[in-house]
Scaffold this active site. Structure first.
Site, PDB file in Angstrom:
ATOM      1  N   THR A  88       0.711  -1.571  -0.131  1.00 53.81           N
ATOM      2  CA  THR A  88      -0.320  -0.226   0.128  1.00 53.81           C
ATOM      3  C   THR A  88       0.693   1.201   0.195  1.00 53.81           C
ATOM      4  OG1 THR A  88       0.004   0.067   2.492  1.00 53.81           O
ATOM      5  CG2 THR A  88      -1.921  -1.352   1.335  1.00 53.81           C
ATOM      6  N   SER A  89       0.636   2.489  -0.393  1.00 50.29           N
ATOM      7  CA  SER A  89       1.461   3.747  -0.604  1.00 50.29           C
ATOM      8  C   SER A  89       1.008   3.984   0.576  1.00 50.29           C
ATOM      9  CB  SER A  89       0.445   5.065  -1.409  1.00 50.29           C
ATOM     10  OG  SER A  89       0.481   4.291  -2.526  1.00 50.29           O
ATOM     11  N   THR A  90       0.296   3.801   1.754  1.00 54.52           N
ATOM     12  CA  THR A  90       0.926   4.597   2.953  1.00 54.52           C
ATOM     13  C   THR A  90       0.472   3.889   4.078  1.00 54.52           C
ATOM     14  OG1 THR A  90      -1.971   5.482   3.596  1.00 54.52           O
ATOM     15  CG2 THR A  90       0.103   6.972   2.342  1.00 54.52           C
TER      16      THR A  90
END
Length: 137
Positions: free
Chosen positions: A8-10
């Site tokens: 995931t990006s964050t």
């Protein structure tokens, strides 16, 4: 061995959907990280570890192509690296599977289209530079 990769990006985003799909696909080991795939200056240590530990006969599985790569060029480089190591690649959501002749053909077509796109950009850039030079710029 089937090896999964989830990203995931964050840290606020949840990996559960990807992890569930990778487990259902039979992945025995899953590398997971929460870091932006778009940031070129950020390292992705879990991706790097997975690539270092993959062995001939393994299959790398992702939930979706954009989980392992944000650009076609990078994706092609990754899959070529896997291919050279004797490793197959599967993207569950994108129906991309290099374990079959049709999957390898489709991936090579994608790679050729990406190469064509790069060549066209270079041609346009060179034409623009030539036109600017002709005008004294």
């Amino acid at each position: 061995m089937k090896i999964g990769y989830a990203r995931t990006s964050t840290r606020e985003q949840n990996l559960d959907l990807q992890l569930d799909a990778l487990k259902a696909a039979g992945c025995e080991r899953i590398y997971q990280e929460q870091v932006s795939g778009a940031a070129k200056d950020k390292k992705r240590p879990e991706l790097e570890a997975m690539l270092e530990h993959m062995r001939s006969g393994d299959t790398i599985v992702v939930y979706k192509l954009d989980r392992i790569s944000r650009s076609t060029k990078h994706l092609i480089e990754l899959v070529e690296q896997m291919e050279q190591a004797g490793v197959e690649f599967i993207s569950l959501s994108d129906n991309l599977d290099t374990t079959s002749a049709q999957g390898r053909f489709f991936f090579r077509m994608m790679a050729n289209i990406a190469e064509l796109e790069r060549d066209i950009i270079v041609e346009r850039t060179n034409a623009g530079l030539a036109a600017a030079r002709a005008r004294g710029r």
